[in-house]
Design a protein around this motif. Structure first.
Motif, PDB file in Angstrom:
ATOM      1  N   LYS A  20       0.832  -1.206   0.000  1.00 31.97           N
ATOM      2  CA  LYS A  20       0.000   0.000   0.000  1.00 31.97           C
ATOM      3  C   LYS A  20       0.863   1.251   0.000  1.00 31.97           C
ATOM      4  CE  LYS A  20      -3.907  -1.868  -0.144  1.00 31.97           C
ATOM      5  NZ  LYS A  20      -4.751  -1.681  -1.328  1.00 31.97           N
TER       6      LYS A  20
ATOM      7  N   LEU B 116     -12.848  -3.526   6.859  1.00 30.29           N
ATOM      8  CA  LEU B 116     -12.045  -3.759   8.064  1.00 30.29           C
ATOM      9  C   LEU B 116     -12.971  -3.974   9.263  1.00 30.29           C
ATOM     10  CD1 LEU B 116      -9.002  -3.756   8.970  1.00 30.29           C
ATOM     11  CD2 LEU B 116      -9.406  -1.439   9.780  1.00 30.29           C
TER      12      LEU B 116
ATOM     13  N   LEU C  94     -12.614   5.611  13.847  1.00 30.78           N
ATOM     14  CA  LEU C  94     -11.456   6.508  13.855  1.00 30.78           C
ATOM     15  C   LEU C  94     -10.837   6.584  12.460  1.00 30.78           C
ATOM     16  CD1 LEU C  94      -9.555   8.164  15.640  1.00 30.78           C
ATOM     17  CD2 LEU C  94      -8.233   6.102  16.047  1.00 30.78           C
ATOM     18  N   THR C  95     -10.747   5.435  11.848  1.00 34.74           N
ATOM     19  CA  THR C  95     -10.169   5.393  10.510  1.00 34.74           C
ATOM     20  C   THR C  95     -10.996   6.232   9.542  1.00 34.74           C
ATOM     21  OG1 THR C  95      -9.541   3.139  11.040  1.00 34.74           O
ATOM     22  CG2 THR C  95      -9.281   3.828   8.761  1.00 34.74           C
TER      23      THR C  95
ATOM     24  N   ALA D  93     -10.648  -9.320   4.723  1.00 38.84           N
ATOM     25  CA  ALA D  93      -9.250  -8.869   4.729  1.00 38.84           C
ATOM     26  C   ALA D  93      -8.748  -8.604   3.320  1.00 38.84           C
ATOM     27  CB  ALA D  93      -8.370  -9.926   5.406  1.00 38.84           C
TER      28      ALA D  93
ATOM     29  N   PHE E  59      -2.297   7.688  13.556  1.00 37.78           N
ATOM     30  CA  PHE E  59      -3.180   8.637  12.866  1.00 37.78           C
ATOM     31  C   PHE E  59      -2.805  10.077  13.170  1.00 37.78           C
ATOM     32  CE2 PHE E  59      -6.682   5.310  12.254  1.00 37.78           C
ATOM     33  CZ  PHE E  59      -6.291   5.117  10.938  1.00 37.78           C
TER      34      PHE E  59
ATOM     35  N   ILE F  60     -10.770   3.587  -0.445  1.00 40.71           N
ATOM     36  CA  ILE F  60     -10.318   3.444   0.936  1.00 40.71           C
ATOM     37  C   ILE F  60     -11.477   3.409   1.916  1.00 40.71           C
ATOM     38  CG2 ILE F  60      -9.958   5.875   1.430  1.00 40.71           C
ATOM     39  CD1 ILE F  60      -7.175   4.672   2.586  1.00 40.71           C
TER      40      ILE F  60
ATOM     41  N   PHE G  65     -13.236  -7.424  11.475  1.00 31.86           N
ATOM     42  CA  PHE G  65     -13.002  -7.455  12.915  1.00 31.86           C
ATOM     43  C   PHE G  65     -14.242  -7.946  13.649  1.00 31.86           C
ATOM     44  CE2 PHE G  65      -9.410  -4.075  12.905  1.00 31.86           C
ATOM     45  CZ  PHE G  65      -8.591  -5.016  12.301  1.00 31.86           C
TER      46      PHE G  65
ATOM     47  N   ILE H 199     -10.396   9.855   9.997  1.00 37.65           N
ATOM     48  CA  ILE H 199      -9.122  10.286   9.407  1.00 37.65           C
ATOM     49  C   ILE H 199      -9.252  10.383   7.897  1.00 37.65           C
ATOM     50  CG2 ILE H 199      -6.716   9.612   9.049  1.00 37.65           C
ATOM     51  CD1 ILE H 199      -7.281  10.747  11.776  1.00 37.65           C
ATOM     52  N   ILE H 200      -9.975   9.396   7.330  1.00 33.77           N
ATOM     53  CA  ILE H 200     -10.169   9.444   5.879  1.00 33.77           C
ATOM     54  C   ILE H 200     -10.879  10.724   5.483  1.00 33.77           C
ATOM     55  CG2 ILE H 200     -11.398   8.358   3.973  1.00 33.77           C
ATOM     56  CD1 ILE H 200     -10.843   5.673   5.477  1.00 33.77           C
TER      57      ILE H 200
ATOM     58  N   ALA I 282     -12.546  -0.019   2.002  1.00 33.02           N
ATOM     59  CA  ALA I 282     -11.564  -0.787   2.768  1.00 33.02           C
ATOM     60  C   ALA I 282     -11.836  -0.657   4.255  1.00 33.02           C
ATOM     61  CB  ALA I 282     -10.159  -0.322   2.430  1.00 33.02           C
ATOM     62  N   ALA I 283     -12.137   0.545   4.693  1.00 30.54           N
ATOM     63  CA  ALA I 283     -12.378   0.760   6.122  1.00 30.54           C
ATOM     64  C   ALA I 283     -13.610  -0.004   6.572  1.00 30.54           C
ATOM     65  CB  ALA I 283     -12.529   2.253   6.394  1.00 30.54           C
TER      66      ALA I 283
ATOM     67  N   SER J 154      -8.884  -3.416  -2.155  1.00 32.27           N
ATOM     68  CA  SER J 154      -9.831  -2.410  -2.635  1.00 32.27           C
ATOM     69  C   SER J 154      -9.102  -1.122  -2.965  1.00 32.27           C
ATOM     70  CB  SER J 154     -10.882  -2.140  -1.561  1.00 32.27           C
ATOM     71  OG  SER J 154     -11.571  -0.968  -1.903  1.00 32.27           O
TER      72      SER J 154
ATOM     73  N   VAL K 110      -9.982  -5.352   2.242  1.00 25.91           N
ATOM     74  CA  VAL K 110      -9.195  -4.270   2.862  1.00 25.91           C
ATOM     75  C   VAL K 110      -7.919  -4.043   2.077  1.00 25.91           C
ATOM     76  CG1 VAL K 110      -7.869  -3.612   4.915  1.00 25.91           C
ATOM     77  CG2 VAL K 110     -10.106  -4.652   5.162  1.00 25.91           C
ATOM     78  N   VAL K 111      -7.282  -5.129   1.724  1.00 25.58           N
ATOM     79  CA  VAL K 111      -5.957  -4.996   1.118  1.00 25.58           C
ATOM     80  C   VAL K 111      -6.048  -4.614  -0.356  1.00 25.58           C
ATOM     81  CG1 VAL K 111      -3.876  -6.268   0.499  1.00 25.58           C
ATOM     82  CG2 VAL K 111      -4.864  -6.515   2.760  1.00 25.58           C
TER      83      VAL K 111
ATOM     84  N   ILE L  33      -4.810  -5.595  10.645  1.00 28.76           N
ATOM     85  CA  ILE L  33      -5.073  -6.991  10.301  1.00 28.76           C
ATOM     86  C   ILE L  33      -3.969  -7.895  10.832  1.00 28.76           C
ATOM     87  CG2 ILE L  33      -5.285  -8.613   8.377  1.00 28.76           C
ATOM     88  CD1 ILE L  33      -6.668  -6.431   6.825  1.00 28.76           C
TER      89      ILE L  33
ATOM     90  N   MET M  52      -4.270   0.229   8.311  1.00 32.24           N
ATOM     91  CA  MET M  52      -5.340  -0.763   8.392  1.00 32.24           C
ATOM     92  C   MET M  52      -4.785  -2.175   8.216  1.00 32.24           C
ATOM     93  SD  MET M  52      -8.730   0.937   6.732  1.00 32.24           S
ATOM     94  CE  MET M  52      -8.124   1.188   5.096  1.00 32.24           C
TER      95      MET M  52
ATOM     96  N   ILE N 138     -12.086   1.502  16.138  1.00 28.65           N
ATOM     97  CA  ILE N 138     -10.987   1.724  15.207  1.00 28.65           C
ATOM     98  C   ILE N 138     -11.478   2.058  13.798  1.00 28.65           C
ATOM     99  CG2 ILE N 138      -9.138   0.464  14.025  1.00 28.65           C
ATOM    100  CD1 ILE N 138      -8.281  -0.495  16.780  1.00 28.65           C
TER     101      ILE N 138
END
Lengths: 662, 102, 156
Positions: free
Chosen positions: B25, C33, C67-68, C17, B79, C26, C37, C71-72, C29-30, C23, C20-21, B37, B33, C64
């Protein structure tokens, strides 16, 4: 014992004076620093004379009875005086103590140095007036004196070596006092390197001595010298004697002294009378037992004799009053070594004493001449006798003392040396006599031309070979001759301080000789008498020597007078001889061209080694490092993902290393 | 029956996927992210091992708990740094972070 | 039965997963994720540890990803540019080697799961592992302070 207990102030006072002047120099306005230094020296001279008086009282008393020396009274308790402080002691061991040891010789030389230095200081107040760095000059003089006094009073040779080196430094600084002149720069380097080279001998000799006897202590060395094997004692003595040759400007290391004239004239007086050159003789005197044990005194005598003649022969070819005086110093020191070498220990020390006073007088007198006439060239001096009566009288006294005319000081001491030489080495006696003739000759020549002739064009400056100065290894144009004074320049008499110093020294030059003369029972020699050496010659045997010496001196005066009173400019010697003499027999040039070159061969070999071996290795290390770095810098890509990859690879390695199970 | 091997296999594959994400990435958020994982894969391995093999002390499960804590802390700091980077460089691509290039 | 459930769960986890990796979006992806989880929390239930499952759900599956996403939003970066081809191949090789290395540990054939009650975990956590527990709390505090300090807008 008061003065003996206070004697540590004798070197300490001028040292403190030096500190004051060097640190607070700018605060001393005008002539104040000169007077300050002179007062310090007056105090030192007072202490030194008190010390001498005490030593005279406490020393063993000898008596001459029918040509034999016998003891009248032993030394008082506490003599020789000894002051000692622990110093350089390692883990409670004795180490090297700071010792002052004052026996008859030390007391005498301390008094001589202090008094001569006092008058040199006094003279300098007027002579240096208006010069830049006036306080610095006096600071240097003070430290120079302090070093010499420490050297003379030193109770062990280690302290002596330290003081000796300080003296070397001070002579360097003072010779180069006019450091902006190219010639002064070259001269200071020349003096320092020459004496430094010789100092190696001192160090090696001392270390060898310590290895043999385990002590530096002066009195112990003198006692134990007889225990040394003859070749060992000979080696040590000659190594130390090399240092003395360098310091006292004996052939073949005399080269620096002529150029030391680049310093101000009082400095020359200082170096020639009170300190530097006297130190070499004094050191040889102190090593006398070792030299005697090593049966090496013959070398000392021959070096001295050769130097005495050599310098006296070269002197008449020179025109610079200070350089003539310098040759005279070299020659007179040669006499002292000659005396030392022929068992005339006390005679040599006697001559050291008288020479200090009359040479200080002559140098200060020539300083006065230079001051009044604005030139150093005797031919350019304009009838100084008419304009400078005080200088004329005092210089005449000094010149007569130097020539050795009775009853002046030099007469008694020089003839004593020659008489001792006649008993032990007639050839050296003859050489000494010839040198005495030349001494009278060059002194009279200088005196006549400078004081009684009107200003003349200098043949020295006219000579083609004197345009550049190969003796300093300078390029042509770097040493222009001093300009001649204006034709109508009227010389003037010097100031009061200078005259007082001259008169005082003249008086000393007149009377000091009597102390060792038969007229006063040779009491100085008996005072210095070490107890066994057969060196006191009864007065009855001296008379013949006196007559011959006086006749030779008068012959020298008469010949010089006859030649130079009428026609001083006439070229009498063949030109090639004049050139050779004025170029100092090419010895200096030989050193610069040949010895210095040869000395550089190992340096050049090492340079090659450095360039082609050491540098290559070092460069290789550098290149390897650089290439490795260049290669490895690609690892630092700055890309985050690549670093993550490294981490992953590391983890992978761990996995596989840990995965021993599979 | 589900054996421990099943869980560990899942953990390993998940770890591999996360690792591939971390490595490939260019967006820092995506990298973080992927790191999450990775951490979860490790936590699964710990928890499963403890559940099957450690009935008394279940240390692995406590370890998983701590991993979650550390992951949370790491992510918040990560972050925050990212935000600073974004303000500084105007981008969250790893391409802009190249100060360490030799 | 439970093996089928595990297979479905595992398959979904891996799928999430992979999203996430791989896509290129983003945000997607989040979300994937969070989904992954969330399913891992289910895995913890199957391992007999409801406590761990709840924590996983609360922290990893909820906090998480949120939060992600914040941030995005804050960084306005939506797309994910792929890495260069060669590097992807290198990474793939490393990953395969890694997975292969881990395979060596997979021989474990235990079948009996020992469930753990939240009380058990709590007692254990506050007795034997008290010190690490406190250290973890300090770590969280530091992370909080650090994050605030780092993310603060510096006044020019």
């Amino acid at each position: 014992m008061i003065y003996a207990n206070l004697s540590y102030w004798i070197p300490l006072l001028p040292f403190l004076g030096f500190l004051m002047l060097i640190l607070l120099g700018p605060l001393f306005r005008g002539r104040l620093s000169g007077w300050f230094a002179t007062l310090t020296m007056a105090l030192v001279a007072f202490l030194a004379l008190g010390l001498l008086a005490e030593a005279l009282r406490a020393a063993p008393q000898w008596r001459l009875v029918g040509g034999e020396v016998e003891l009248a009274r032993g030394a008082l308790s506490g003599f020789p005086f000894r002051l000692e402080w622990p110093w350089l002691s390692i883990q409670g061991e004795a180490g090297i103590s700071l010792t002052f040891y004052i026996d008859q010789l030390a007391a005498l030389v301390v008094a001589m140095v202090a008094v001569a230095s006092l008058f040199i200081h006094l003279f300098s107040i007027g002579y240096m007036d208006g010069e830049a760095r006036y306080p610095t000059f006096f600071a240097y003089l003070q430290l120079f004196t302090a070093a010499m006094l420490t050297f003379v009073m030193a109770g062990n040779f280690f302290i002596a070596l330290l003081a000796w080196e300080v003296m070397g430094l001070m002579s360097y600084l003072l010779i180069g006092f006019y450091y902006k002149k190219k010639t002064a720069q070259a001269a200071m380097k020349k003096a320092f390197l020459t004496t430094k080279l010789a100092d190696l001998g001192f160090m090696l000799g001392l270390f060898w001595l310590y290895k043999e006897l385990g002590t530096f202590d002066l009195a112990t060395v003198a006692e134990k010298a007889a225990l040394l094997a003859v070749p060992v004692a000979s080696g040590i003595g000659l190594l130390v004697f090399v240092a003395a040759i360098g310091k006292s400007a004996q052939f073949p290391l005399h080269v620096w002294l002529l150029d030391a004239m680049e310093g101000p004239t009082p400095v020359s007086a200082m170096i020639h009378a009170a300190t530097m050159v006297a130190a070499g003789v004094y050191l040889t005197g102190r090593f006398y037992p070792v030299l005697e044990q090593g049966q090496a005194l013959g070398y000392v005598a021959w070096i001295g004799g050769i130097t005495a003649l050599f310098a006296a022969v070269l002197a008449p070819a020179f025109a610079d009053v200070k350089k003539i005086m310098a040759w005279s110093t070299v020659s007179q020191l040669g006499y002292m070594f000659l005396g030392l070498g022929v068992f005339g220990w006390a005679a040599a020390m006697f001559h050291l004493l008288t020479h200090a006073f009359f040479k200080a007088l002559l140098f200060l007198g020539s300083g006065s001449m230079i001051h009044g006439s604005k030139t150093q060239d005797i031919f350019e001096m304009n009838r100084l006798g008419r304009y400078m009566p005080w200088t004329w009288v005092t210089f005449a006294v000094g010149a007569l003392a130097l020539i050795g005319v009775p009853p002046f000081a030099g007469f008694w001491s020089k003839d004593l040396i020659l008489d001792v030489a006649k008993e032990h080495a007639p050839v050296l006696w003859f050489i000494g006599m010839v040198a005495a003739f030349f001494t009278a000759f060059y002194t009279t020549r200088m005196f006549v031309i400078a004081f009684h002739h009107p200003s003349l064009p200098s043949p020295w400056k006219a000579a083609a070979w004197n345009k550049d100065c190969p003796e300093l290894n300078l390029k042509a144009g770097d040493c222009p001759p001093d300009p001649a004074p204006e034709p109508d320049h009227k010389p003037h008499e010097s100031g009061a301080e200078m005259i007082i110093a001259l008169v005082a020294l003249a008086a000393l030059s007149l009377i000091v000789g009597f102390w060792g003369s038969p007229l006063f029972g040779q009491s100085l020699l008996l005072f210095l008498y070490p107890g066994e050496a057969p060196e006191i010659i009864p007065a009855s045997k001296l008379f013949g020597g006196y007559v011959i010496g006086t006749l030779v001196a008068l012959a020298g005066i008469a010949v010089a007078w006859g030649l130079y009173a009428r026609d001083p400019l006439k070229q009498r010697a063949p030109l090639w001889l004049t050139q050779a003499l004025q170029r100092r027999l090419y010895i200096d040039e030989f050193y610069y061209r040949v010895v210095a070159e040869v000395a550089q061969w190992p340096t050049k070999a090492l340079w090659l080694l450095d360039t082609y071996v050491v540098d290559v290795v070092v460069d290789a290390v550098g290149y390897v490092t650089m290439i490795t770095g260049q290669a490895l810098r690609y690892l630092q890509s700055g890309k985050l993902a690549v670093y993550a990859l490294y981490i992953a690879l590391g983890a992978l390695a761990l996995v596989f290393l840990g995965g021993a199970r599979w | 029956m589900i054996t421990l091997g099943h869980y560990l296999t899942l953990s390993a594959v998940l770890f591999a996927i996360g690792l591939f994400g971390v490595l490939t990435k260019r967006n820092v958020i995506a990298v973080l992210m992927s790191v999450e994982i990775l951490l979860n894969a490790a936590a699964i391995a710990f928890a499963a091992t403890a559940a099957y093999r450690d009935p008394l002390f279940f240390s692995g499960q406590l370890f998983a708990l701590f991993i979650i804590v550390v992951a949370a802390a790491e992510l918040s700091i990560g972050f925050a740094i990212l935000l600073t980077l974004y303000r500084h460089a105007g981008s969250v691509s790893t391409d802009v972070i190249e100060e360490m290039r030799g | 039965m439970s093996l089928v459930a595990f297979a479905i769960l595992a398959g979904l986890i891996l799928a999430g997963a992979l999203v996430v990796v791989f896509s290129s979006n983003i945000v997607r992806a989040a979300v994937a994720l969070a989904f992954t989880f969330f399913l891992i929390a289910g895995l913890y239930f199957m391992l007999g540890s409801p406590m761990l499952a709840v924590v996983q759900f609360a922290v990893n599956a909820a906090a998480i990803p949120i939060l992600t996403l914040f941030i995005i939003m804050m960084t306005r970066s939506r797309s994910v540019r792929p890495a260069s081809g060669i590097f992807v191949l290198v990474a793939l090789a490393v990953v395969i080697a890694f997975a292969g290395g881990l395979w060596a540990y997979l021989g474990a054939a235990e079948t009996q799961v020992f469930p753990v009650s939240p009380e058990g975990i709590g007692l254990r956590l506050l007795s034997v592992t008290l010190f690490p527990f406190e250290v973890a709390s300090v770590l969280l505090l530091l992370a909080m302070v650090g994050a605030i300090v780092l993310a603060r807008r510096v006044e020019e």
